[in-house]
Motif scaffolding. Structure first.
Motif, mmCIF file in Angstrom:
data_model
loop_
_atom_site.group_PDB
_atom_site.id
_atom_site.type_symbol
_atom_site.label_atom_id
_atom_site.label_comp_id
_atom_site.label_asym_id
_atom_site.label_seq_id
_atom_site.Cartn_x
_atom_site.Cartn_y
_atom_site.Cartn_z
ATOM 1 N N UNK A 1 8.428 44.399 11.368
ATOM 2 C CA UNK A 1 8.049 42.774 10.982
ATOM 3 C C UNK A 1 6.881 42.437 11.807
ATOM 4 N N UNK A 2 6.057 41.271 11.309
ATOM 5 C CA UNK A 2 4.906 40.822 12.086
ATOM 6 C C UNK A 2 5.433 39.674 12.503
ATOM 7 N N UNK A 3 5.868 39.548 13.895
ATOM 8 C CA UNK A 3 6.381 38.472 14.410
ATOM 9 C C UNK A 3 5.553 37.374 14.683
ATOM 10 N N UNK A 4 5.899 36.249 14.604
ATOM 11 C CA UNK A 4 4.975 35.049 14.647
ATOM 12 C C UNK A 4 5.811 34.134 16.049
ATOM 13 N N UNK A 5 5.267 33.566 16.998
ATOM 14 C CA UNK A 5 6.091 32.698 17.878
ATOM 15 C C UNK A 5 5.792 31.270 17.355
ATOM 16 N N UNK A 6 6.704 31.066 16.199
ATOM 17 C CA UNK A 6 6.555 29.831 15.431
ATOM 18 C C UNK A 6 7.872 29.354 15.028
ATOM 19 N N UNK A 7 8.280 28.036 14.947
ATOM 20 C CA UNK A 7 9.595 27.609 14.619
ATOM 21 C C UNK A 7 10.186 28.081 13.450
ATOM 22 N N UNK A 8 9.317 27.931 12.435
ATOM 23 C CA UNK A 8 9.553 28.358 11.237
ATOM 24 C C UNK A 8 8.328 29.212 10.424
ATOM 25 N N UNK A 9 8.907 30.252 9.813
ATOM 26 C CA UNK A 9 7.759 31.070 8.963
ATOM 27 C C UNK A 9 7.948 31.439 7.778
ATOM 28 N N UNK A 10 7.060 31.021 6.833
ATOM 29 C CA UNK A 10 7.487 31.579 5.123
ATOM 30 C C UNK A 10 6.297 32.663 4.883
ATOM 31 N N UNK A 11 6.968 33.646 4.109
ATOM 32 C CA UNK A 11 6.250 34.857 3.837
ATOM 33 C C UNK A 11 6.859 35.084 2.317
ATOM 34 N N UNK A 12 6.195 34.463 1.426
ATOM 35 C CA UNK A 12 6.656 34.859 -0.222
ATOM 36 C C UNK A 12 8.081 33.979 -0.228
ATOM 37 N N UNK A 13 8.908 34.774 -0.556
ATOM 38 C CA UNK A 13 10.310 34.151 -0.944
ATOM 39 C C UNK A 13 11.267 33.973 0.435
ATOM 40 N N UNK A 14 10.576 34.595 1.728
ATOM 41 C CA UNK A 14 11.309 34.613 2.737
ATOM 42 C C UNK A 14 11.104 33.716 3.856
ATOM 43 N N UNK A 15 11.975 32.811 4.191
ATOM 44 C CA UNK A 15 11.805 31.690 5.160
ATOM 45 C C UNK A 15 12.738 32.123 6.452
ATOM 46 N N UNK B 1 17.110 24.038 16.559
ATOM 47 C CA UNK B 1 15.986 23.006 16.679
ATOM 48 C C UNK B 1 15.110 22.933 15.531
ATOM 49 N N UNK B 2 15.005 24.201 14.652
ATOM 50 C CA UNK B 2 13.967 24.274 13.860
ATOM 51 C C UNK B 2 14.722 24.158 12.400
ATOM 52 N N UNK B 3 15.850 23.506 12.369
ATOM 53 C CA UNK B 3 16.580 23.362 11.086
ATOM 54 C C UNK B 3 16.028 22.525 10.180
ATOM 55 N N UNK B 4 15.424 21.353 10.548
ATOM 56 C CA UNK B 4 14.711 20.523 9.652
ATOM 57 C C UNK B 4 13.595 21.214 8.858
ATOM 58 N N UNK B 5 12.706 21.677 9.526
ATOM 59 C CA UNK B 5 11.374 22.531 8.953
ATOM 60 C C UNK B 5 12.144 23.598 8.319
ATOM 61 N N UNK B 6 13.057 24.514 8.464
ATOM 62 C CA UNK B 6 13.671 25.546 8.008
ATOM 63 C C UNK B 6 14.241 25.135 6.552
ATOM 64 N N UNK B 7 14.858 24.161 6.491
ATOM 65 C CA UNK B 7 15.719 23.819 5.157
ATOM 66 C C UNK B 7 14.387 22.931 4.451
ATOM 67 N N UNK B 8 13.534 22.134 4.940
ATOM 68 C CA UNK B 8 12.546 21.912 3.974
ATOM 69 C C UNK B 8 11.572 23.026 3.274
ATOM 70 N N UNK B 9 11.422 24.094 3.882
ATOM 71 C CA UNK B 9 10.694 25.202 3.541
ATOM 72 C C UNK B 9 11.480 26.026 2.589
ATOM 73 N N UNK B 10 12.893 25.800 2.765
ATOM 74 C CA UNK B 10 13.790 26.548 1.825
ATOM 75 C C UNK B 10 14.018 25.835 0.599
ATOM 76 N N UNK B 11 14.119 24.781 0.480
ATOM 77 C CA UNK B 11 14.427 23.716 -0.493
ATOM 78 C C UNK B 11 13.000 23.924 -1.308
ATOM 79 N N UNK B 12 11.914 23.884 -0.813
ATOM 80 C CA UNK B 12 10.526 23.895 -1.372
ATOM 81 C C UNK B 12 10.479 25.160 -2.461
ATOM 82 N N UNK B 13 10.902 26.237 -1.552
ATOM 83 C CA UNK B 13 10.983 27.511 -2.587
ATOM 84 C C UNK B 13 11.950 27.257 -3.524
ATOM 85 N N UNK B 14 12.922 26.734 -3.437
ATOM 86 C CA UNK B 14 13.851 26.755 -4.398
ATOM 87 C C UNK B 14 13.490 25.776 -5.753
ATOM 88 N N UNK B 15 12.637 24.681 -5.361
ATOM 89 C CA UNK B 15 12.189 23.992 -6.284
ATOM 90 C C UNK B 15 10.857 24.319 -6.952
#
Length: 166
Positions: free
Chosen positions: A131-145, A151-165
Motif C-alpha cells: 500500500x502507498x500509505x498516506x498520513x491523512x485522516x481520509x484517503x480516497x483511491x478509486x472506489x476505495x475509501x 475522529x475521521x468518521x464525518x469525512x470518511x462517510x462524506x467520501x463514501x456517500x459521494x462515491x455511492x451517489x
C-alpha cells in the motif's frame, strides 16, 4: 432501496459501526449487517448487535463498509468475508475501511499499489502489503475509501456517500 453492507465481528468499535449504519440509512440506503455468521456480536464496550446474515449469504450490494476495533482480525480469518470484500471491490462498488479494517483489505489482496491510510499501528502492515500509505485522516483511491480512526468518521462517510451517489 439499495443495500449497503456493513461487516461485523466480535470486538468491533461501536462508533465505527453505528455512525456509518445511521448515515447510510439517513442517505436513503438500506444498511445490511453482515458477519462471518448470522449471530450477535459484541463490541469492545460490551454493546451488542446482530448480523442480519452471514457473508456466504450476502446478496448484491451497492457498497461495503468495514468498521475497525479488533473485529478486522476476526473478519480477515473468514474466507467468505474475504470473498465478499473482493467481490464488491471487483465490481467497482464503494468499499470503505476505517482504523484497523485495513487488515481485511490486506488479507483480501486489495492494498498493493493503492493509496491508503489506517490506524497508526497498522501502517507497517499496509506498507508491507504494497500500500502507498498516506498520513491523512481520509484517503480516497478509486472506489476505495480508508480512514485512520473515529475522529475521521464525518469525512470518511462524506467520501463514501459521494462515491455511492456517483
Amino acid at each position: 432501496m439499495e443495500r449497503i453492507g456493513i461487516l461485523l465481528a466480535d470486538l468491533f468499535d461501536e462508533r465505527e459501526f453505528l455512525y456509518p449504519y445511521y448515515r447510510v440509512q439517513e442517505a436513503g440506503y438500506r444498511p445490511l449487517v453482515i458477519g462471518p455468521e448470522a449471530r450477535e456480536y459484541r463490541a469492545k464496550s460490551g454493546f451488542a448487535w446482530k448480523a442480519d446474515l452471514s457473508a456466504k449469504e450476502a446478496p448484491e450490494l451497492g457498497g461495503l463498509l468495514i468498521p475497525g476495533g479488533f473485529a478486522p482480525d476476526y473478519l480477515r480469518r473468514s474466507p467468505e468475508v474475504l470473498s465478499l470484500v473482493r467481490r464488491v471491490a471487483g465490481e467497482g462498488k464503494p468499499l470503505g475501511a476505517i482504523c484497523h479494517a485495513g487488515w481485511v483489505l490486506i488479507s483480501a489482496g486489495l492494498v498493493r499499489g493503492r493509496r491508503v491510510t489506517g490506524f497508526r499501528s497498522i501502517r507497517d502492515d499496509l506498507t508491507n502489503a504494497g500500500g502507498l500509505y498516506r498520513e491523512e485522516g481520509v484517503v480516497v483511491d478509486g472506489n476505495l475509501v480508508t480512514a485512520q480512526g473515529p475522529q475521521d468518521l464525518p469525512g470518511f462517510m462524506r467520501a463514501f456517500l459521494e462515491l455511492l451517489q456517483g
